[in-house]
Scaffold this motif. Structure first.
Motif, PDB file in Angstrom:
ATOM      1  N   GLY A 108       0.787  -1.228   0.000  1.00 23.88           N
ATOM      2  CA  GLY A 108       0.000   0.000   0.000  1.00 23.88           C
ATOM      3  C   GLY A 108       0.816   1.274   0.000  1.00 23.88           C
ATOM      4  N   GLN A 109       2.140   1.161  -0.016  1.00 23.00           N
ATOM      5  CA  GLN A 109       2.977   2.368  -0.011  1.00 23.00           C
ATOM      6  C   GLN A 109       2.794   3.160  -1.309  1.00 23.00           C
ATOM      7  OE1 GLN A 109       6.923   0.800   0.546  1.00 23.00           O
ATOM      8  NE2 GLN A 109       6.768   0.767   2.771  1.00 23.00           N
ATOM      9  N   GLN A 110       2.459   4.438  -1.147  1.00 24.51           N
ATOM     10  CA  GLN A 110       2.407   5.378  -2.278  1.00 24.51           C
ATOM     11  C   GLN A 110       1.336   5.043  -3.314  1.00 24.51           C
ATOM     12  OE1 GLN A 110       4.322   8.089  -1.954  1.00 24.51           O
ATOM     13  NE2 GLN A 110       5.087   7.136  -0.055  1.00 24.51           N
ATOM     14  N   VAL A 111       0.348   4.214  -2.953  1.00 24.79           N
ATOM     15  CA  VAL A 111      -0.748   3.922  -3.880  1.00 24.79           C
ATOM     16  C   VAL A 111      -2.067   4.044  -3.129  1.00 24.79           C
ATOM     17  CG1 VAL A 111       0.654   2.380  -5.317  1.00 24.79           C
ATOM     18  CG2 VAL A 111      -0.706   1.421  -3.448  1.00 24.79           C
TER      19      VAL A 111
ATOM     20  N   ALA B  41      -3.814  -0.976  -3.780  1.00 32.60           N
ATOM     21  CA  ALA B  41      -3.133  -1.921  -2.886  1.00 32.60           C
ATOM     22  C   ALA B  41      -3.894  -3.236  -2.815  1.00 32.60           C
ATOM     23  CB  ALA B  41      -2.999  -1.304  -1.496  1.00 32.60           C
ATOM     24  N   ALA B  42      -5.221  -3.173  -2.778  1.00 33.43           N
ATOM     25  CA  ALA B  42      -6.019  -4.399  -2.732  1.00 33.43           C
ATOM     26  C   ALA B  42      -5.848  -5.205  -4.022  1.00 33.43           C
ATOM     27  CB  ALA B  42      -7.490  -4.063  -2.500  1.00 33.43           C
ATOM     28  N   ARG B  43      -5.755  -4.516  -5.168  1.00 37.71           N
ATOM     29  CA  ARG B  43      -5.550  -5.228  -6.436  1.00 37.71           C
ATOM     30  C   ARG B  43      -4.180  -5.911  -6.456  1.00 37.71           C
ATOM     31  NH1 ARG B  43      -8.223  -0.622  -8.529  1.00 37.71           N
ATOM     32  NH2 ARG B  43      -6.240   0.368  -9.078  1.00 37.71           N
ATOM     33  N   LEU B  44      -3.143  -5.201  -5.991  1.00 37.35           N
ATOM     34  CA  LEU B  44      -1.804  -5.800  -5.935  1.00 37.35           C
ATOM     35  C   LEU B  44      -1.808  -7.033  -5.031  1.00 37.35           C
ATOM     36  CD1 LEU B  44       0.518  -2.659  -5.607  1.00 37.35           C
ATOM     37  CD2 LEU B  44       0.503  -4.308  -7.494  1.00 37.35           C
TER      38      LEU B  44
END
Length: 505
Positions: A347-350, A355-358
């Motif tokens: 979740g850093q910088q997004v 972040a959930a998609r990653l």
């Protein structure tokens, strides 16, 4: 002459009992010498005479003194003490580890080794503060687990004994009789007698009511989890606020003996139905029951003391309207510390959605598949060891963040960073900050959620900065919000998402 402090404290406790004040359920227990029964403070039974009442800091202490659990108020099912979850000292850490089942799996020596103390020191401090040592505290938890299994499953009594963590059937029988004044068979028969008869079989899984104290802002916690739900390991069904169709949050769990699926139901809108959340657990190994319950409780912050939080935060005139608008707002924890740490780095910088998609991509590539998919649940989150040397080419993010993720997972796998329930919070944050690619926001967020620290402030967080600006407050104001700054962070985040109208009292 001044009254002894203990007498004054017990008189105050007796007043709480007289008023049946549920705020103190789990904070202390009362035992009645004339009946041999111990209760929670809010027990609806006739208030006993003061001369017949004894007070104990834990259910285990009351049981150790020879008292049986009340059948009306079920004191073994109260919320855990907020003090033990908030405290970062030896006793607080030990209580969290005992709740996670460490004594049953590793013994007192294993508990002491995790805490970095001798077994004698751990026993002495727990006995001084809770009136019972680690073995007695674990025994009380096993008794509660056994009662749940006896009353909600058809598991044979012998299998129930070992699933609850008892070493022998004799020990199981003796404990159940001592704690509940009934045999295991009688406990099961009493539960069946109270169920309505019907042709439909009972649904699968273990149904539970997870108690909490005080008001509970369920909408906000379900919103928080739904926004961050990861495909494959989490799903939320139902629409927020929809009449008649409250949401259901489901997620997979990696547990010491197997895997599990937890289902937690959002209370229906309207007057409170009770001080609990309805939950159903599906476990591949029933020995994981108490551990699974504790992990769900941490995720939903069910052992918090909303009265203490509201008193402190509401004393600030800038936060007071926010606290009044969302009574019982919780600070969600984590069902799995390493998983939360990985999610924080992703979740850093997004954005939260990115972040959930990653994380969904990560789960699909490296997660362990369930034996059989269950709705949208297909995997458990990958273990740190599986990610420490992974290429992570599937993740569309900068190489520096991929390296940071591998570095974190290597540290989690080799024990350089510990995020279990009994981990030292200061040491954990320091170890995180020593890793390349982990900054103050990431370490603080992990400390707040994975380590359950109620007093974390995130001054560099964009949502926090926006919330402070909306209140015309500076980060320095947070010093007055100790020791509940994590809850202040959630009030600021919620205020940014749904500001309170200025004409709201």
């Amino acid at each position: 002459m001044n009254q002894p402090a203990a007498t004054t404290r017990d008189d105050a406790r007796y007043q709480a009992v007289c008023s049946r004040d549920a705020r103190f359920d789990g904070e202390f227990f009362l035992a009645v010498t004339s009946t041999g029964i111990y209760c929670r403070p809010s027990c609806p039974a006739v208030t006993p005479k003061r001369a017949n009442v004894r007070f104990y800091p834990s259910a285990a202490a009351a049981q150790g003194a020879g008292f049986r659990a009340c059948r009306r108020c079920r004191p073994d099912a109260v919320p855990g003490s907020a003090e033990w979850n908030a405290r970062a000292d030896l006793v607080g850490r030990a209580m969290r580890l005992i709740g996670d089942g460490v004594v049953d799996r590793e013994g007192v020596a294993g508990l002491a080794a995790r805490l970095g103390y001798s077994s004698r020191q751990v026993h002495r401090q727990l006995t001084e503060e809770l009136g019972a040592g680690p073995v007695a505290l674990a025994r009380a938890q096993r008794a509660h687990t056994a009662r749940v299994l006896l009353q909600t499953t058809s598991l044979p009594v012998t299998e129930t004994a070992f699933a609850a963590g008892f070493a022998s059937v004799r020990q199981f029988n003796d404990t159940i009789r001592a704690v509940y004044a009934r045999t295991p068979s009688e406990l099961r028969a009493a539960a069946r007698a109270g169920r309505p008869r019907g042709p439909h079989p009972a649904p699968a899984g273990i149904p539970l009511r997870l108690a909490h104290r005080g008001p509970y802002a369920a909408r906000e916690i379900f919103d928080f989890l739904q926004l961050r739900a990861i495909t494959g390991i989490e799903e939320v069904t139902g629409a927020p606020g929809a009449p008649g169709t409250p949401r259901r949050y489901r997620r997979t769990l990696r547990l010491p003996y197997g895997t599990g699926i937890a289902e937690i139901h959002e209370p229906a809108p309207g007057p409170p139905h009770g001080a609990w959340l309805d939950c159903r657990l599906h476990l591949t190994d029933l020995r994981d029951l108490s551990t699974a319950v504790q992990r769900v409780r941490r995720l939903f912050d069910l052992d918090a003391d909303p009265y203490a939080v509201a008193e402190r935060l509401g004393a600030d005139p800038r936060l007071r309207p926010l606290v009044a608008a969302r009574p019982g707002l919780r600070s969600p924890g984590a069902a799995d510390g390493p998983e939360l740490a990985v999610r924080a780095v992703l979740g850093q910088q997004v954005s939260v959605a990115a972040a959930a998609r990653l994380a969904g991509t990560l789960v699909a590539a490296y997660g362990k598949p369930l034996a059989a998919p269950d709705g949208g649940l297909t995997h458990v989150f990958p273990e740190p060891g599986a990610l420490a040397d992974a290429a992570l080419d599937e993740l569309g993010m900068p190489d520096a963040r991929r390296r940071a993720l591998r570095t974190l997972c290597a540290a989690l796998a080799d024990g350089t960073v510990r995020l279990d329930p009994g981990a030292d919070r200061d040491a954990g944050e320091s170890a995180l900050l020593a890793l390349r690619g982990i900054g103050p926001w990431t370490a603080g967020y992990i400390r707040m959620r994975a380590l359950g620290d109620p007093d974390v402030f995130l001054p560099g967080d964009a949502g926090v900065r926006q919330g402070l600006a909306a209140l015309d407050a500076s980060p320095a104001a947070a010093d007055g919000w100790r020791p509940w700054r994590s809850y202040a962070v959630h009030h600021l985040w919620n205020h940014t998402a749904r500001p309170i109208p200025k004409d709201t009292p």
